[in-house]
Motif scaffolding. Sequence first.
Motif, PDB file in Angstrom:
ATOM      1  N   GLY A  63       9.064  -8.950   8.187  1.00 46.68           N
ATOM      2  CA  GLY A  63       8.445 -10.211   7.576  1.00 46.68           C
ATOM      3  C   GLY A  63       9.120 -10.035   6.221  1.00 46.68           C
ATOM      4  N   TYR A  64      10.377  -9.096   6.061  1.00 44.11           N
ATOM      5  CA  TYR A  64      11.184  -8.926   4.732  1.00 44.11           C
ATOM      6  C   TYR A  64      12.025 -10.793   4.506  1.00 44.11           C
ATOM      7  CZ  TYR A  64      14.400  -8.460   0.722  1.00 44.11           C
ATOM      8  OH  TYR A  64      14.528  -8.268  -0.289  1.00 44.11           O
ATOM      9  N   ALA A  65      12.511 -11.412   5.204  1.00 47.91           N
ATOM     10  CA  ALA A  65      14.125 -12.701   5.197  1.00 47.91           C
ATOM     11  C   ALA A  65      12.568 -13.705   4.793  1.00 47.91           C
ATOM     12  CB  ALA A  65      14.547 -12.495   6.489  1.00 47.91           C
ATOM     13  N   ASP A  66      11.745 -13.932   5.560  1.00 51.99           N
ATOM     14  CA  ASP A  66      10.970 -14.224   5.472  1.00 51.99           C
ATOM     15  C   ASP A  66       9.923 -15.184   3.746  1.00 51.99           C
ATOM     16  OD1 ASP A  66      11.029 -16.118   8.313  1.00 51.99           O
ATOM     17  OD2 ASP A  66       9.567 -14.524   8.899  1.00 51.99           O
ATOM     18  N   LYS A  67       9.494 -13.415   3.704  1.00 50.58           N
ATOM     19  CA  LYS A  67       8.843 -12.917   2.428  1.00 50.58           C
ATOM     20  C   LYS A  67       9.880 -13.878   1.327  1.00 50.58           C
ATOM     21  CE  LYS A  67       6.508 -10.714   1.141  1.00 50.58           C
ATOM     22  NZ  LYS A  67       5.696  -8.541   0.700  1.00 50.58           N
ATOM     23  N   GLN A  68      11.431 -13.431   2.011  1.00 47.43           N
ATOM     24  CA  GLN A  68      12.477 -14.180   0.291  1.00 47.43           C
ATOM     25  C   GLN A  68      12.156 -15.654   0.690  1.00 47.43           C
ATOM     26  OE1 GLN A  68      14.373 -11.957  -2.696  1.00 47.43           O
ATOM     27  NE2 GLN A  68      12.479 -10.525  -1.374  1.00 47.43           N
ATOM     28  N   ARG A  69      12.158 -16.290   1.710  1.00 47.27           N
ATOM     29  CA  ARG A  69      12.418 -17.106   1.293  1.00 47.27           C
ATOM     30  C   ARG A  69      10.858 -18.175   0.986  1.00 47.27           C
ATOM     31  NH1 ARG A  69      14.960 -16.179   6.214  1.00 47.27           N
ATOM     32  NH2 ARG A  69      13.370 -16.346   7.423  1.00 47.27           N
ATOM     33  N   GLN A  70      10.039 -17.549   1.099  1.00 46.35           N
ATOM     34  CA  GLN A  70       8.697 -18.035  -0.202  1.00 46.35           C
ATOM     35  C   GLN A  70       8.200 -17.295  -1.008  1.00 46.35           C
ATOM     36  OE1 GLN A  70       6.074 -16.801   3.313  1.00 46.35           O
ATOM     37  NE2 GLN A  70       6.957 -18.589   4.734  1.00 46.35           N
ATOM     38  N   ALA A  71       9.807 -17.380  -2.102  1.00 52.54           N
ATOM     39  CA  ALA A  71       9.165 -15.930  -3.242  1.00 52.54           C
ATOM     40  C   ALA A  71       8.766 -17.740  -4.107  1.00 52.54           C
ATOM     41  CB  ALA A  71      10.985 -16.021  -3.813  1.00 52.54           C
ATOM     42  N   THR A 115      10.946   1.804   0.152  1.00 51.87           N
ATOM     43  CA  THR A 115      10.912   2.298   0.960  1.00 51.87           C
ATOM     44  C   THR A 115       9.980   0.863   1.876  1.00 51.87           C
ATOM     45  OG1 THR A 115      11.872   4.098   0.854  1.00 51.87           O
ATOM     46  CG2 THR A 115      10.290   4.114   3.644  1.00 51.87           C
ATOM     47  N   LEU A 116      10.477  -0.161   3.219  1.00 53.07           N
ATOM     48  CA  LEU A 116       9.764  -0.532   3.497  1.00 53.07           C
ATOM     49  C   LEU A 116       8.780   0.500   5.037  1.00 53.07           C
ATOM     50  CD1 LEU A 116      11.698  -4.128   3.319  1.00 53.07           C
ATOM     51  CD2 LEU A 116      10.228  -3.241   1.844  1.00 53.07           C
ATOM     52  N   SER A 117       7.983  -0.381   5.027  1.00 50.48           N
ATOM     53  CA  SER A 117       6.891  -0.469   6.434  1.00 50.48           C
ATOM     54  C   SER A 117       7.282  -1.230   7.732  1.00 50.48           C
ATOM     55  CB  SER A 117       5.807  -0.189   6.509  1.00 50.48           C
ATOM     56  OG  SER A 117       5.143  -1.355   6.564  1.00 50.48           O
ATOM     57  N   PRO A 118       7.940  -0.507   9.007  1.00 47.21           N
ATOM     58  CA  PRO A 118       8.161  -1.118   9.856  1.00 47.21           C
ATOM     59  C   PRO A 118       7.879  -2.939   9.696  1.00 47.21           C
ATOM     60  CG  PRO A 118       8.192   0.505  10.995  1.00 47.21           C
ATOM     61  CD  PRO A 118       7.112   0.615   9.668  1.00 47.21           C
ATOM     62  N   VAL A 119       6.202  -2.824   9.133  1.00 43.77           N
ATOM     63  CA  VAL A 119       6.038  -4.371   9.595  1.00 43.77           C
ATOM     64  C   VAL A 119       6.587  -5.188   8.327  1.00 43.77           C
ATOM     65  CG1 VAL A 119       3.302  -5.963   8.855  1.00 43.77           C
ATOM     66  CG2 VAL A 119       3.096  -3.282  10.102  1.00 43.77           C
ATOM     67  N   ILE A 155       7.252  -7.545  -3.141  1.00 43.97           N
ATOM     68  CA  ILE A 155       8.157  -6.784  -1.720  1.00 43.97           C
ATOM     69  C   ILE A 155       6.419  -5.477  -0.945  1.00 43.97           C
ATOM     70  CG2 ILE A 155       9.377  -4.711  -1.361  1.00 43.97           C
ATOM     71  CD1 ILE A 155      11.026  -5.587  -3.551  1.00 43.97           C
ATOM     72  N   LEU A 156       6.276  -5.295  -1.983  1.00 42.15           N
ATOM     73  CA  LEU A 156       5.035  -4.123  -0.552  1.00 42.15           C
ATOM     74  C   LEU A 156       3.774  -5.657  -0.941  1.00 42.15           C
ATOM     75  CD1 LEU A 156       5.350  -1.385  -3.020  1.00 42.15           C
ATOM     76  CD2 LEU A 156       5.854  -1.784  -0.934  1.00 42.15           C
ATOM     77  N   GLY A 157       3.399  -6.454  -0.663  1.00 44.55           N
ATOM     78  CA  GLY A 157       2.084  -7.084  -1.098  1.00 44.55           C
ATOM     79  C   GLY A 157       2.062  -7.814   0.492  1.00 44.55           C
ATOM     80  N   LEU A 163       9.926  -4.872 -19.323  1.00 45.10           N
ATOM     81  CA  LEU A 163      10.704  -4.454 -18.077  1.00 45.10           C
ATOM     82  C   LEU A 163       9.871  -3.877 -17.353  1.00 45.10           C
ATOM     83  CD1 LEU A 163      12.978  -4.104 -16.496  1.00 45.10           C
ATOM     84  CD2 LEU A 163      13.672  -1.583 -17.923  1.00 45.10           C
ATOM     85  N   ALA A 164       8.623  -2.782 -17.831  1.00 43.25           N
ATOM     86  CA  ALA A 164       7.131  -2.187 -16.973  1.00 43.25           C
ATOM     87  C   ALA A 164       6.795  -3.581 -16.205  1.00 43.25           C
ATOM     88  CB  ALA A 164       6.407  -1.413 -18.109  1.00 43.25           C
ATOM     89  N   ALA A 165       6.639  -5.049 -16.766  1.00 47.37           N
ATOM     90  CA  ALA A 165       5.254  -5.422 -15.819  1.00 47.37           C
ATOM     91  C   ALA A 165       6.407  -6.308 -15.275  1.00 47.37           C
ATOM     92  CB  ALA A 165       5.333  -6.328 -17.377  1.00 47.37           C
ATOM     93  N   VAL A 166       7.910  -6.549 -15.124  1.00 44.56           N
ATOM     94  CA  VAL A 166       8.874  -7.008 -14.558  1.00 44.56           C
ATOM     95  C   VAL A 166       8.973  -6.523 -13.651  1.00 44.56           C
ATOM     96  CG1 VAL A 166      10.965  -8.161 -13.974  1.00 44.56           C
ATOM     97  CG2 VAL A 166       9.859  -8.985 -16.189  1.00 44.56           C
ATOM     98  N   MET A 167       8.790  -5.193 -13.973  1.00 44.38           N
ATOM     99  CA  MET A 167       9.490  -3.898 -12.327  1.00 44.38           C
ATOM    100  C   MET A 167       7.805  -4.385 -11.502  1.00 44.38           C
ATOM    101  SD  MET A 167      12.415  -3.376 -12.491  1.00 44.38           S
ATOM    102  CE  MET A 167      12.910  -1.977 -11.415  1.00 44.38           C
ATOM    103  N   ALA A 168       7.415  -4.083 -12.521  1.00 45.73           N
ATOM    104  CA  ALA A 168       5.571  -4.303 -11.878  1.00 45.73           C
ATOM    105  C   ALA A 168       5.286  -5.236 -10.770  1.00 45.73           C
ATOM    106  CB  ALA A 168       4.631  -3.978 -12.397  1.00 45.73           C
ATOM    107  N   ALA A 169       6.069  -6.506 -11.237  1.00 39.33           N
ATOM    108  CA  ALA A 169       5.625  -7.390 -10.390  1.00 39.33           C
ATOM    109  C   ALA A 169       6.289  -7.485  -9.113  1.00 39.33           C
ATOM    110  CB  ALA A 169       6.066  -8.964 -11.545  1.00 39.33           C
ATOM    111  N   GLY A 170       8.029  -7.301  -9.974  1.00 39.98           N
ATOM    112  CA  GLY A 170       8.437  -6.982  -8.338  1.00 39.98           C
ATOM    113  C   GLY A 170       8.414  -6.319  -6.874  1.00 39.98           C
ATOM    114  N   LYS A 171       8.322  -5.486  -7.896  1.00 44.54           N
ATOM    115  CA  LYS A 171       7.325  -4.499  -6.856  1.00 44.54           C
ATOM    116  C   LYS A 171       6.242  -4.664  -6.047  1.00 44.54           C
ATOM    117  CE  LYS A 171       6.289   0.820  -6.013  1.00 44.54           C
ATOM    118  NZ  LYS A 171       6.161   2.053  -6.485  1.00 44.54           N
ATOM    119  N   ALA A 172       5.494  -5.143  -7.061  1.00 47.38           N
ATOM    120  CA  ALA A 172       3.688  -5.905  -6.017  1.00 47.38           C
ATOM    121  C   ALA A 172       4.747  -7.432  -4.774  1.00 47.38           C
ATOM    122  CB  ALA A 172       3.170  -6.846  -6.997  1.00 47.38           C
TER     123      ALA A 172
END
Length: 472
Positions: free
Chosen positions: A400-408, A392-396, A470-472, A459-468
């Motif tokens: 900024g999600y679209a911009d973040k995806q462009r700077q993966a 779940t994403l906060s409003p902030v 998104i939320l970072g 898998l745990a490491a990859v998922m943790a990195a993906g979550k970080a």
Amino acid sequence: MHRIAFGTSGWRGILCEDFTFENVKVVTQAIADHVTSIGEKEKGIIVAYDTRFMGERFAKETARVLAGAGIKAYVCKRDTPTPVVSHEILRRKAAGAINFTASHNPPEYNGIKFSPSWAGPALPETTKDIERRANEMLGEVCYREVALDEAARAGLVEEIDPRETYLADIETKVDFTAIASLGTIAVNVLYGTARGYLDEPLMKHGAKIKTLNMHPDPYFGGFPPEPSEKYIQDFIGLVKSDPAVKLGIATDGDADRFGIVDADGSFIEPNYIIALLFDYLVRVRKMTGAVARSVATSHLIDAVAKKHGIEVIETPVGFKYVGELISQDRIIIGGEESAGLSIKGHVPEKDGILACFLVAEMVAREGLSVKALLERLYGEVGRFLTKRENITLSPVLEAGYADKQRQAPAEFAGLKVKDMVTVDGSKFILEDGSWLLFRKSGTEPVVRLYGEASSEEKLAAVMAAGKAFILG
């Protein structure tokens, strides 16, 4: 006023909030206008419903609106599985079907799923046209209703029961003699439409069964009617408690999704079932063609395809894209990680009933448990472990999600990004074959994070990195 919006499997809403009789009539008129505009009005439309609240009443009101538009409605006599509706469209050469179902969603939801004449879930160009027409009519009395008895006298309403013709077709696609030799099979229809479809063919052919949750219940026992590990603990307990049970098979509320429980009570992820059946159909049944999977579905399928020298077609999420390939007779099997599959020569729609029967046939003919079959396959093509998580994403963060995806980043969990797939969302293929997929929900501030790797640790490491990320 709630606007009408079709998702991957139709328009869904909460009963009495946006899913109201008035809105249903507007959407029905929009479908009638769409069918008329493409010259298929004379073919008629099948009207079906699942076991949710007011399903039969919604179906009858829809038949009245269709009659007012001069379109014949073939109304199912009882709650009917989604794949059966698809089969009946093709059998009758109908213009399509209006199916009242919210599939595996919680009981407070209902929905309209429109399937056009090719019998798969409507493609975006179709649903966009229906959406546009419906939203232009919201708030207006834009339809004419005809009383059911008057419509019946005019030949514009007919009650049908598509069960027997569907089951006769299933008889040609499943080895029930082999299944009958398996031993006891536990059956769970989750209070939904598959009663009489999943249990009776097994009994007819002499298979021993134990059943659970076989009566209709619009509350679905207090859980969403989804055959996932979280919601079928009672069924898993039943399988575990009886040594005679060799397999557990389950379907969701409208029977287009499947759930498989092995003899020891282990829940088997749908990703692995699709890959196992693919291998079985090629190796044992000698079926030919390509294979299709959604972008979110396991690459175990790719490994099996490589083993057999078969092409893999990657589709966006939504079975409509897989169904289109089934309709074109291009693929042996197509599936999604969300427990949907169909096979060559069958309906271009998810079919949980067929999936369950095929797994039972595979286990019976191979003489091994599902877990043993999976371990054998891992020994041949390598190990693949998958996971999905909703974030779940906060409003902030959402802003900024679209911009973040462009700077993966160029790497995740210390693994370099080797390739990127943008079929649906952003999918990062890593140097060791692991991957991550980010898919933003179109209706809520949620990112669906999918990952796959060759071990639990990776898998745990990859998922943790993906979550970080998104939320970072």
